[in-house]
Design an enzyme around this catalytic site. Structure first.
Site, PDB file in Angstrom:
ATOM      1  N   ASP A 115     -16.888  -0.699  -4.935  1.00 50.67           N
ATOM      2  CA  ASP A 115     -16.779  -2.591  -5.239  1.00 50.67           C
ATOM      3  C   ASP A 115     -16.260  -2.565  -6.501  1.00 50.67           C
ATOM      4  OD1 ASP A 115     -15.672  -4.760  -4.126  1.00 50.67           O
ATOM      5  OD2 ASP A 115     -17.710  -5.345  -5.116  1.00 50.67           O
ATOM      6  N   ASP A 119     -15.233  -6.267  -8.637  1.00 51.42           N
ATOM      7  CA  ASP A 119     -15.590  -7.089  -8.436  1.00 51.42           C
ATOM      8  C   ASP A 119     -17.481  -7.172  -8.886  1.00 51.42           C
ATOM      9  OD1 ASP A 119     -13.437  -8.688  -9.151  1.00 51.42           O
ATOM     10  OD2 ASP A 119     -13.389  -8.841  -7.514  1.00 51.42           O
ATOM     11  N   GLY A 122     -12.337 -11.815  -0.058  1.00 51.57           N
ATOM     12  CA  GLY A 122     -11.078 -11.988   0.058  1.00 51.57           C
ATOM     13  C   GLY A 122     -10.757 -13.810  -0.260  1.00 51.57           C
ATOM     14  N   GLY A 123      -9.665 -13.585  -1.845  1.00 49.51           N
ATOM     15  CA  GLY A 123      -9.535 -15.036  -2.586  1.00 49.51           C
ATOM     16  C   GLY A 123      -8.343 -15.564  -1.133  1.00 49.51           C
ATOM     17  N   ASP A 164     -22.553  -4.743  -5.085  1.00 51.38           N
ATOM     18  CA  ASP A 164     -22.982  -6.241  -5.664  1.00 51.38           C
ATOM     19  C   ASP A 164     -23.395  -6.966  -4.742  1.00 51.38           C
ATOM     20  OD1 ASP A 164     -21.179  -8.517  -7.234  1.00 51.38           O
ATOM     21  OD2 ASP A 164     -20.248  -6.570  -6.304  1.00 51.38           O
TER      22      ASP A 164
END
Length: 251
Positions: free
Chosen positions: A4, A6, A47-48, A179
Site C-alpha cells: 500500500d 499511504d 478513495g479520496g 497499514d
C-alpha cells in the site's frame, strides 16, 4: 511483494492528504475544514473522491462552489487536492517510514516483483515513491496500481486482483504490506497473506486476518516491535526471509 502507499511507504494521511484537502477547500471557497477526528472516520471509505461523496452525502446543507453539481464539485476538489498533495510530497515533508527503502531495495536485489497497490491517485503515489525510494529504485519496480484503475476501491479486493493479474502472480507467491483495516480487508478478500505496519491513524484497529502486525519495518539501530502474529524479526528488522515465510500462509 505488494505495498500500500499511504501509511506504508510514508505516514501521509495527517500532514499530506488531510492538509491538502483542507487547502483545497479553502482555495475553492468552501467554508468548512476537516478535523483530524472527521478525517479518521472518513478513512473508513477507500478513495479520496469517495470520501468527498460520503461527506457531502452526510452534509446536504453544503452548497457547491460556483453552483456546480455534485460530480463537478467532487472532481474539481479532488483534482486540486491531488495537485497540492503532490507539491507537499515533492517538498520532502512526507519522509519514508522506517525500513521501507531498505526492504524494497533488498527485495528488488533478490529478484522479487515489487509493486504498489493503492486507492490514491497514481500521481500522488508516484510523488511519494520518488521521495521515499528515489527515481532509480522506482524504475526497477514492476508498477503502480492505483486510483481509478478499478471501480471498487478497498476494502474490495479489486486493486489487488488487478495487480496479480497484470503481474502474472499467484496469491501463494505474494505478500502484501498494509497499514489499515480497510487495506488489510482488501488483501484478505484477495486471498493474500499480509503484514500490517500500523500508522498514525490505525494503532487501535484490529486486523483480524493479518499474518502479523508490527510497529514498522525496522531500521538498524531502530528496531521494530512485533505486536501480534507470526513473523520472525531479525535484530528488530522485517526481512525477506520473514516475509517469505508468510507467503502462501492463507492457502
Amino acid at each position: 511483494m505488494l505495498l500500500d502507499c499511504d501509511g506504508v511507504l510514508s505516514d501521509t494521511e495527517l500532514d499530506g492528504h488531510l492538509a491538502a484537502f483542507n487547502l483545497a477547500f479553502a482555495e475553492l471557497g468552501y467554508g468548512f475544514r476537516w478535523s483530524r477526528e472527521v478525517y479518521a472516520e472518513l478513512l473508513r471509505v477507500g478513495g479520496g473522491k469517495e470520501r468527498l461523496r460520503r461527506y457531502f452525502a452526510d452534509h446536504p446543507e453544503i452548497a457547491f462552489a460556483g453552483g456546480a453539481d455534485l460530480d463537478a464539485a467532487v472532481l474539481a476538489l479532488h483534482r486540486r487536492k491531488s495537485e497540492i498533495y503532490v507539491e507537499i510530497a515533492e517538498s520532502g515533508r512526507l519522509p519514508g517510514r522506517p525500513g521501507v527503502k531498505r526492504l524494497v531495495e533488498e527485495a528488488l536485489d533478490a529478484g522479487w516483483t515489487v509493486a504498489v497497490a493503492s486507492t490514491s491517485a497514481p500521481e500522488s503515489v508516484e510523488a511519494v515513491l520518488r521521495t521515499v525510494v528515489g527515481s532509480e529504485t522506482r524504475a526497477r519496480m514492476a508498477g503502480v496500481f492505483a486510483g481509478d484503475a478499478v471501480e471498487a476501491k478497498k476494502p474490495a479486493p479489486d486493486i489487488y486482483l488487478l495487480a496479480l493479474s497484470e503481474l502474472g502472480l499467484e496469491p501463494a507467491q505474494t505478500v502484501v504490506i498494509e497499514d489499515s483495516d480497510v487495506g488489510a480487508a482488501a488483501a484478505a478478500a484477495a486471498g493474500l497473506a499480509h503484514l500490517v505496519t500500523v500508522s498514525s491513524f490505525t494503532t487501535e484497529e484490529v486486523f483480524p486476518e493479518a499474518s502479523a502486525v508490527v510497529t514498522d519495518l525496522g531500521e538498524p539501530g531502530a528496531p521494530a516491535r512485533l505486536l501480534r502474529g507470526g513473523i520472525e524479526l531479525e535484530d528488530g528488522l522485517v526481512t525477506l526471509s520473514g516475509l517469505a515465510a508468510l507467503r502462501g500462509s492463507r492457502a
